[in-house]
Design a protein around this motif. Structure first.
Motif, short mmCIF file in Angstrom:
data_model
loop_
_atom_site.label_atom_id
_atom_site.label_comp_id
_atom_site.label_asym_id
_atom_site.label_seq_id
_atom_site.Cartn_x
_atom_site.Cartn_y
_atom_site.Cartn_z
N LEU A 1 -5.07 18.91 -0.68
CA LEU A 1 -4.85 18.09 -1.89
C LEU A 1 -4.27 18.71 -2.88
N ALA A 2 -3.21 17.65 -3.15
CA ALA A 2 -2.29 17.93 -4.77
C ALA A 2 -2.69 17.04 -5.46
N VAL A 3 -3.28 17.50 -6.78
CA VAL A 3 -3.84 16.77 -8.07
C VAL A 3 -2.84 16.99 -9.08
N PRO A 4 -2.08 15.94 -9.64
CA PRO A 4 -1.18 16.10 -10.75
C PRO A 4 -1.95 16.31 -11.93
N LEU B 1 3.44 14.38 -7.62
CA LEU B 1 4.25 14.62 -8.79
C LEU B 1 5.02 12.98 -9.04
N ARG B 2 5.52 12.54 -7.75
CA ARG B 2 6.33 11.53 -7.82
C ARG B 2 5.35 10.24 -8.13
N THR B 3 4.17 10.04 -7.50
CA THR B 3 3.25 8.82 -7.80
C THR B 3 2.23 9.02 -8.77
N GLY B 4 2.05 10.38 -9.23
CA GLY B 4 1.13 10.45 -10.58
C GLY B 4 -0.23 10.45 -9.98
N LYS B 5 -0.39 10.43 -8.75
CA LYS B 5 -1.80 10.38 -8.16
C LYS B 5 -2.37 11.47 -7.25
N PRO B 6 -3.48 11.92 -7.12
CA PRO B 6 -3.68 12.90 -6.08
C PRO B 6 -3.34 12.60 -4.68
N VAL B 7 -2.82 13.37 -4.03
CA VAL B 7 -2.29 13.08 -2.40
C VAL B 7 -2.91 14.09 -1.54
N LYS B 8 -3.55 13.58 -0.54
CA LYS B 8 -4.08 14.43 0.59
C LYS B 8 -2.97 14.33 1.86
N ILE B 9 -2.94 15.50 2.44
CA ILE B 9 -2.32 15.38 3.72
C ILE B 9 -3.22 16.13 4.57
N GLY C 1 10.35 18.26 16.16
CA GLY C 1 9.04 18.21 15.00
C GLY C 1 9.63 18.62 13.48
N GLU C 2 10.71 18.69 13.32
CA GLU C 2 11.27 19.29 11.99
C GLU C 2 10.91 18.16 10.92
N PRO C 3 10.34 18.33 9.85
CA PRO C 3 10.27 17.22 8.84
C PRO C 3 11.36 16.65 8.28
N VAL C 4 11.37 15.19 8.39
CA VAL C 4 12.56 14.39 8.10
C VAL C 4 12.41 13.53 6.58
N ALA C 5 11.25 12.93 6.39
CA ALA C 5 10.82 12.17 5.52
C ALA C 5 9.36 12.22 5.21
N ILE C 6 8.76 12.04 3.89
CA ILE C 6 7.35 12.03 3.65
C ILE C 6 6.76 10.82 2.91
N VAL C 7 5.64 10.40 3.11
CA VAL C 7 5.38 8.97 2.50
C VAL C 7 3.83 9.24 2.02
N ALA C 8 3.78 8.36 0.92
CA ALA C 8 2.56 8.14 0.32
C ALA C 8 1.79 6.84 0.28
N GLY D 1 0.82 -1.22 0.20
CA GLY D 1 0.00 -0.05 0.09
C GLY D 1 0.83 1.19 -0.01
N VAL D 2 2.22 1.27 -0.01
CA VAL D 2 2.99 2.23 0.21
C VAL D 2 3.58 2.68 -1.22
N TYR D 3 3.23 3.77 -1.90
CA TYR D 3 3.54 4.19 -3.00
C TYR D 3 4.92 4.82 -3.35
N ALA D 4 5.29 5.73 -2.20
CA ALA D 4 6.42 6.54 -2.56
C ALA D 4 6.83 7.00 -0.89
N VAL D 5 8.48 6.73 -0.67
CA VAL D 5 8.89 7.54 0.33
C VAL D 5 9.90 8.46 -0.14
N MET D 6 9.96 9.70 0.51
CA MET D 6 10.91 10.67 -0.09
C MET D 6 11.71 11.18 1.26
N THR D 7 13.01 11.43 1.05
CA THR D 7 13.79 12.27 1.93
C THR D 7 14.61 13.45 1.20
N TYR D 8 15.44 14.11 1.69
CA TYR D 8 15.91 15.33 1.09
C TYR D 8 16.81 14.96 -0.14
#
Length: 794
Positions: free
Chosen positions: A216-219, A280-288, A112-119, A76-83
């Motif tokens: 909500l980000a929509v490619p 943009l990485r997954t090509g799918k809408p992403v909501k946070i 609490g500084e952002p280190v990585a993000i997951v979709a 179910g994980v589509y992407a993990v991104m770091t710096y």
């Protein structure tokens, strides 16, 4: 044009219902109170993924390694991104100084500084995946206060600074410094018969808005992205986001989603870039969507401050001089700290006449949470200190505290410490007179024939007292706040207005990029259009980046600046409509060329009340559209050595009287009433004006007696990131707030209006503290006041 070549005088309509000066209702009001309003967190898209942010668990550390393999392997994980996964060489952003990394690199600088993000395909999957990311930290010493930040051997929060402020600060851990020097303080000090000093501490306050950060980000097919976002400034977000995403600005489209409050906390970016990167990485809408715990780490807070003040006065009560130093804790990143320093220093004197001043304000880089914009920034902290000083001086001179303030009150024509003359009404003495003249609430309201009503007592429903040890206090305060962006910032707004016939009726459409965050701009814009165009039907187009910038919904500026743009665009539309009318009907009636014409009630009317034509007839088959920018008069930067300069556009003023009851045995406070008098220039919507004043007053109450983010001084970790432990006023804590609205027009502003949203936040806090001091006799030089400060157990 008339036959003689003179231009037709166009005058403002005044009889169309729902126009300027009326208490029209909000178009979103019913939806909000019934729970049907769509906030940004309610957005949905088919095939949508959920984003999650991994945040640092320490405040200052080197990042030795990041292992994302377990997270990536989860179903179910589509992407993990770091710096290292960021797409461009631009990896930082910032409002003024681009010092904030999108994702931490090399080190983290705050808890609490952002280190990585997951979709992932489900929010729980995204959270579990983020928890599986392994980050190896090597902790570093933390910088938490002025002493540790400015020590000769201090660790640098930012090792490599290249911003334009670096040449004007005494140490790399100082974000910005602004002195204000005028007259001769040493000589003036010798004229003083009394001198009072004070050291004041102002706590870190959270904006505590209703809706946590979400978007909500929509490619899109052209390789761009469309972000639906709750923000305060669409175009500022766009300017910071596009370089990091590696896209031209025209490929980053932004639409304002439903905003659940802001108060400055949405002026900085939060999850905007993260959602777009994942989309943009997954090509799918992403909501946070942040939960409340994340929200405390995901936005800036109000700067905590240390303020050191010295005032002098003659024996007859005239102020002689002011010397002060204001130290603001900006936290790990700059955010709006330079502007906060500018406000704190230039408004450090308050609404008083003091010819000789020596002021210094600085903001520090520390490893505490980043601080930036919050309602009344800079001016709020200064007001707390200078109003406490006014009470100290009045007491030492044996004078009434209100009369002492009135004796020294500024007025129109007063020269500010920056050398700028105040060229609009400044009714400081009158506001104090009005608020003092309001009837006081009855004594001992908790008593009744049926017994004590504990809700009216300190401690409330906890039933801690029935009046034993309860004493009353009354306190006053008044403040001054600038309106609009200052110090040479190109502060402008854009409005697009269209007028056409729809269904046989003339309709105006107003399109701006103004962020409606609850302040009521959508109501005011419709009122302006009805007033200027004489139409009943006005449509407010959703705010987006397909129209020019409206600037930020902050600094009490939107009604002034975007309202000015809407008014200007409407006036141009009106002229074009009348030109169409002259072309179509001018030959049938000489008044088209000779009379003063207004648009009123869907008709073209002469100055004598004669109807020349219906607007639907004039516009039949045609539409008029204008997009226009509007700027107020320019400002200039303050001199970095002396602080001189015409740095502000306009000033607003409010005065408060607080009535409190204090249980001196348990240290509990009940604020009974917070009466306010405020000059608003012109009340465009009186109901909204009173609501803004009461809301700002309540936020000032919160920081007076309960609100503070607690940061551990040893670790720089936030100890209370929840509404269980970070307390905000409820309806049971909110006192009666009678409001006296004064309308003294500012001739430089549209309709004579004055920005109103921030001024009541300034003076409500020191008024409450003054009332508690009056009740207890204690000095109380910090906010918020806690029970232990009142019982001697601190």
């Amino acid at each position: 044009m008339p036959a003689n070549g003179a231009p037709t005088k166009i005058t403002q309509g005044s009889k169309t219902r729902g126009g300027i000066g009326e208490s029209t209702l909000r178009p979103d009001g019913t939806l909000k109170v019934t729970g049907e309003f769509a906030y940004s967190s309610d957005m949905w898209h088919e095939d949508m993924l959920w984003g999650q942010i991994l945040r640092s668990t320490v405040a200052h550390a080197e990042i030795l390694s990041i292992d994302t393999s377990e997270a990536l392997a989860m179903p179910g994980v589509y992407a993990v991104m770091t710096y290292d996964d960021l797409p461009t060489e631009v990896k930082n952003y910032g409002l003024e100084i681009r010092d904030t990394p999108v994702l931490a690199h090399g080190k983290v600088r705050h808890h609490g500084e952002p280190v990585a993000i997951v979709a992932a395909d489900h929010p729980e999957t995204a959270r579990r995946a983020a928890a599986k990311i392994k980050v190896d930290y090597r902790e570093l010493p933390v910088i938490t206060d002025e002493k540790s930040a400015l020590a000769p051997d201090a660790i640098l929060v930012h090792e490599h600074r290249d911003d334009h402020h670096i040449g004007h600060v005494p140490h790399p851990n100082v974000v910005h410094r602004q002195p204000i020097v005028r007259g001769d303080v040493a000589q003036a000090r010798r004229r003083a018969d009394v001198i009072v000093e004070g050291e004041y501490t102002f706590g870190m306050q959270d904006q505590a808005f209703l809706g946590p950060e979400s978007g909500l980000a929509v490619p899109e097919e052209d390789g761009g992205v469309h972000l639906y976002i709750a923000t305060q400034w669409l175009h500022s977000d766009l300017r910071q986001m596009a370089p990091v995403l590696g896209l031209p600005e025209e490929k980053v489209r932004m639409t304002l989603a439903g905003v659940g409050g802001a108060f400055g906390g949405r002026e900085d970016l939060s999850m905007q870039i993260h959602a777009c990167l994942l989309a943009l990485r997954t090509g799918k809408p992403v909501k946070i969507v942040y939960n409340r715990f994340e929200s405390f780490f995901g936005h800036v807070h109000r700067h905590p401050a240390k303020l050191y003040y010295e005032h002098g006065a003659t024996k007859d009560g005239k102020l002689t001089h002011l010397k002060c130093r204001i130290v603001l804790d900006g936290g790990a990143y700059a955010s709006a700290s330079p502007a906060v320093v500018g406000n704190a220093s230039s408004l450090a004197v308050g609404p008083y006449v003091v010819d000789d001043v020596d002021i210094e304000a600085i903001a520090l880089y520390t490893n505490n949470p980043p601080c930036g914009a919050m309602r009344g920034f800079g001016a709020v902290q200064a007001c707390f200190a200078y109003e406490a000083q006014m009470d100290k001086l009045a007491k030492k001179l044996g004078m009434d505290p209100v009369e002492f303030r009135q004796l020294n009150a500024m007025e129109q024509g007063t020269i500010m410490p920056t050398g700028q003359p105040v060229d609009s009404p400044a009714p400081v003495a009158e506001l104090l007179r009005r608020v003092k003249a309001m009837p006081l609430p009855p004594e001992r309201q908790w008593e009744s024939s049926e017994g004590a009503d504990v809700r009216q007592l300190p401690g409330g429903l906890s039933n801690t007292t029935h009046g034993e040890g309860v004493v009353r206090g009354v306190g006053y305060a008044v403040g001054i706040k600038n309106v609009g962006f200052s110090e040479g910032f190109d502060d402008y707004s854009t409005a697009r207005v269209r007028m056409e016939v729809v269904g046989g009726e003339p309709v105006a459409t107003v399109h701006t990029a103004m962020a409606e965050v609850g302040q009521g701009g959508v109501t005011v814009h419709a009122q302006i259009a009805r007033t200027e165009l004489g139409v009943a039907q006005v449509t407010i187009h959703p705010a987006d980046t397909q129209v020019g910038s409206a600037g930020s919904t902050s600094a009490s500026r939107q009604t002034y600046v975007t309202g000015g743009a809407v008014k200007n665009a409407c006036e141009l539309v009106r002229e074009k409509v009348l030109e169409i009318g002259r072309r179509k009907f001018g030959s049938y009636h000489p008044a088209w060329a000779t009379a003063e014409l207004v648009l009123e009630g869907g008709k073209v009317v002469t100055d004598g009340g004669e109807v020349l034509a219906g607007l639907a007839d004039v516009l039949e088959g045609e539409a008029v559209e204008v997009e226009e920018e509007w700027r107020h008069r320019p400002t200039e930067p303050f001199d970095l050595r002396t602080g001189q300069g015409n740095g502000h556009v306009q000033y607003s003023f409010a005065a408060h009287r607080a009535v409190v009851e204090v249980d001196t045995e348990l240290g509990l406070v009940k604020v009974i009433e917070l009466a306010c008098a405020q000059d608003v220039g012109k009340a465009l919507n009186p109901l909204s004006v009173v609501g803004q004043i009461q809301g700002g007053t309540t936020q000032g109450l919160g920081v007076a007696v309960m609100e503070e983010i607690i940061v551990d001084p040893r670790t720089a970790k936030v100890r209370n990131p929840s509404f269980t432990d970070y307390l905000i006023p409820t309806i049971l804590d909110t006192p009666t707030i009678p409001v006296d609205v004064l309308e003294l027009a500012d001739d430089h502003a549209p309709y004579g209006l004055r920005g109103i949203g921030e001024a009541p936040t300034l003076s409500s806090t020191p008024a409450v503290l003054a009332a508690i001091r009056n009740a207890t006799g204690l000095e109380l030089n910090r906010t918020p006041v806690r029970p232990e400060h009142l019982t001697g157990t601190a």
